[in-house]
Write a protein that holds these residues in place. Structure first.
Motif, PDB file in Angstrom:
ATOM      1  N   GLY A 112       5.525 -33.947 -19.644  1.00 35.76           N
ATOM      2  CA  GLY A 112       5.426 -32.664 -18.961  1.00 35.76           C
ATOM      3  C   GLY A 112       6.805 -32.062 -18.715  1.00 35.76           C
ATOM      4  N   MET A 113       6.850 -31.030 -17.885  1.00 33.11           N
ATOM      5  CA  MET A 113       8.117 -30.339 -17.641  1.00 33.11           C
ATOM      6  C   MET A 113       8.662 -30.619 -16.246  1.00 33.11           C
ATOM      7  SD  MET A 113       7.908 -26.577 -19.338  1.00 33.11           S
ATOM      8  CE  MET A 113       6.315 -26.106 -18.758  1.00 33.11           C
ATOM      9  N   GLY A 114       9.927 -30.958 -16.187  1.00 31.74           N
ATOM     10  CA  GLY A 114      10.610 -31.063 -14.912  1.00 31.74           C
ATOM     11  C   GLY A 114      10.698 -32.475 -14.354  1.00 31.74           C
ATOM     12  N   ARG A 141      14.600 -40.053 -24.728  1.00 30.35           N
ATOM     13  CA  ARG A 141      13.955 -38.766 -24.461  1.00 30.35           C
ATOM     14  C   ARG A 141      14.321 -37.867 -25.628  1.00 30.35           C
ATOM     15  NH1 ARG A 141      12.657 -33.905 -22.720  1.00 30.35           N
ATOM     16  NH2 ARG A 141      14.322 -32.444 -22.232  1.00 30.35           N
ATOM     17  N   THR A 144      13.905 -30.514 -26.054  1.00 27.89           N
ATOM     18  CA  THR A 144      14.525 -29.227 -26.365  1.00 27.89           C
ATOM     19  C   THR A 144      15.453 -28.854 -25.209  1.00 27.89           C
ATOM     20  OG1 THR A 144      12.702 -28.041 -25.327  1.00 27.89           O
ATOM     21  CG2 THR A 144      12.528 -28.448 -27.696  1.00 27.89           C
ATOM     22  N   PHE A 216      13.670 -23.263 -14.971  1.00 23.57           N
ATOM     23  CA  PHE A 216      14.032 -22.769 -16.306  1.00 23.57           C
ATOM     24  C   PHE A 216      14.745 -21.425 -16.200  1.00 23.57           C
ATOM     25  CE2 PHE A 216      12.869 -20.407 -20.214  1.00 23.57           C
ATOM     26  CZ  PHE A 216      13.202 -21.312 -21.205  1.00 23.57           C
ATOM     27  N   GLU A 251      18.723 -28.772 -19.765  1.00 29.85           N
ATOM     28  CA  GLU A 251      17.278 -29.038 -19.811  1.00 29.85           C
ATOM     29  C   GLU A 251      16.814 -29.427 -18.404  1.00 29.85           C
ATOM     30  OE1 GLU A 251      18.055 -32.224 -18.814  1.00 29.85           O
ATOM     31  OE2 GLU A 251      16.583 -33.161 -20.140  1.00 29.85           O
ATOM     32  N   MET A 252      15.669 -30.109 -18.297  1.00 27.23           N
ATOM     33  CA  MET A 252      15.063 -30.239 -16.968  1.00 27.23           C
ATOM     34  C   MET A 252      14.629 -31.652 -16.561  1.00 27.23           C
ATOM     35  SD  MET A 252      12.908 -26.694 -16.859  1.00 27.23           S
ATOM     36  CE  MET A 252      12.478 -26.996 -15.155  1.00 27.23           C
ATOM     37  N   GLU A 253      15.029 -32.667 -17.320  1.00 25.10           N
ATOM     38  CA  GLU A 253      14.573 -34.027 -16.969  1.00 25.10           C
ATOM     39  C   GLU A 253      15.643 -35.107 -17.034  1.00 25.10           C
ATOM     40  OE1 GLU A 253      12.993 -32.286 -19.516  1.00 25.10           O
ATOM     41  OE2 GLU A 253      11.239 -31.573 -18.427  1.00 25.10           O
TER      42      GLU A 253
HETATM   43  C1  R2B Z   1      13.186 -28.470 -21.996  1.00 22.88           C
HETATM   44  O1  R2B Z   1      12.222 -27.586 -22.290  1.00 22.88           O
HETATM   45  C2  R2B Z   1      11.332 -27.458 -21.170  1.00 22.88           C
HETATM   46  C3  R2B Z   1      11.392 -26.054 -20.645  1.00 22.88           C
HETATM   47  O2  R2B Z   1      11.066 -25.134 -21.632  1.00 22.88           O
HETATM   48  C4  R2B Z   1      11.779 -28.505 -20.191  1.00 22.88           C
HETATM   49  O3  R2B Z   1      10.834 -29.547 -20.057  1.00 22.88           O
HETATM   50  C5  R2B Z   1      12.977 -29.043 -20.800  1.00 22.88           C
HETATM   51  O4  R2B Z   1      13.675 -30.034 -20.252  1.00 22.88           O
END
Ligand code: R2B
Ligand code: URA
Length: 313
Positions: A112-114, A141, A144, A216, A251-253
């Motif tokens: 998932g995201m985040g 991981r 993107t 984002f 990115e987000m994770e």
């Molecule tokens: C990269 O792409 C997502 C946001 O579009 C997010 O999960 C990330 O880390």
């Protein structure tokens, strides 16, 4: 008295003790009669986790369930395993939170995201590997990101995952107090990936810092969200400061991924492709087919790594 014989995970005998590194860091787990991995719809009483996952050596995680299914199919082809790729089934089909596919020694899971989403998944994944008694696992991981001064399509292997203040740390609130954990990743795995990128055609790759944000839009300095509290000049100034701090993508994770894997003794790497150069804009306007090709780049690189480690190439 005979010396104890230990079997390692490949089934080889070792006549002396091996320091078995435990992946979990929780004294309470051993006193639990059953452990339910709720978001995977798996459990220690309902599933034979050692039988299902004991041979896992590589775990690849990424945001989207579809992408992680494609990755599982791709790895199946790359490892030339018997059977039909269309038959690879979602081990977590009993829940729609995450998807999980197993192909030989490779596990492919969506997160998932985040940060909150990936951290829930990682808690349950790390417990799964512990219950399954898996050993010597490497986790990647593949994702993107937005590029900071790099052309779209560049693969960034993360050196340090940094927060929005460019600090190599992850902050977690626990019982009302802030706990700070280091986000250092495995240097050898990163170097090895960089080396392999040069053996593959058309995978421009760099090592650099990855900034992990909790949003984002505004959180990544975008001007195109539903709200925006800063000017174009302020945005560019922040991106320039990020670049000076060695940040090559956003990115987000990555911070929680790096922090949890480090505490739990899992060798980890973050490999994300950039979808755009954030100095040029915010919207992702690249055609769909080009984006699909970009997203395959981290997959190809990690597949190459896995094949090398399995002695297939
Ligand atoms: C990269 O792409 C997502 C946001 O579009 C997010 O999960 C990330 O880390
Ligand atoms: N993912 C992000 O988090 N940011 C981007 O700009 C692109 C993908």
């Amino acid at each position: 008295i005979m010396a104890p014989i230990l079997l390692n995970s490949m089934g080889n005998e070792h006549s002396d003790y091996i320091q078995q590194v435990e992946y979990v860091k929780n004294p309470h787990l051993d006193s639990m009669e059953e452990d339910i991995l709720y978001h995977f719809n798996l459990g220690t009483k309902t599933h034979d986790l050692p039988q299902m996952f004991g041979d896992v050596k590589f775990v690849c995680v990424g945001g989207s369930p579809n992408r992680m299914r494609s990755f599982a199919q791709f790895i199946h082809e790359q490892l030339e395993l018997p059977g039909n790729t269309a038959d690879i089934r979602d081990i977590c089909e009993g829940t729609d939170r995450y998807s999980m596919y197993k192909v030989g020694p490779v596990l492919s899971i969506s997160h998932g995201m985040g940060v909150p989403s990936i951290s829930i998944m990682l808690h349950e994944l790390i417990k799964l590997l512990y219950h399954a008694r898996s050993r010597d696992v490497i986790i990647f991981r593949i994702g993107t990101s937005g590029g900071v001064g790099l052309p779209a399509g560049t693969v960034v292997i993360t050196d340090k995952a940094v927060d929005s203040f460019f600090r190599p740390q992850f902050e977690q609130v626990v019982l009302g107090k802030v706990i700070i954990r280091s986000t250092e990743l495995d240097k050898d795995v990163a170097q090895e990936l960089l080396q392999y990128s040069s053996e593959l055609p058309n995978i421009p790759t760099v090592i650099g810092n990855t900034m992990c944000t909790h949003d984002f839009y505004e959180g990544q300095g975008r001007l195109d969200g539903a709200l925006c509290s800063f000017s174009t000049e302020e945005k560019l100034d922040y991106l320039r400061k990020a670049s000076e701090a060695g940040v090559r993508n956003i990115e987000m994770e990555s911070t929680v991924f790096a922090a949890m894997c480090r505490v739990c003794n899992l060798k980890a790497a973050v490999v994300c492709v950039t979808l755009l150069n954030r100095f040029d804009g915010d919207q992702i306007s690249t055609p769909h087919d080009v984006l699909l090709e970009y997203q395959q780049r981290p997959q190809c690189l990690v597949a190459h790594f896995i094949k090398k480690h399995l002695g297939l190439i």
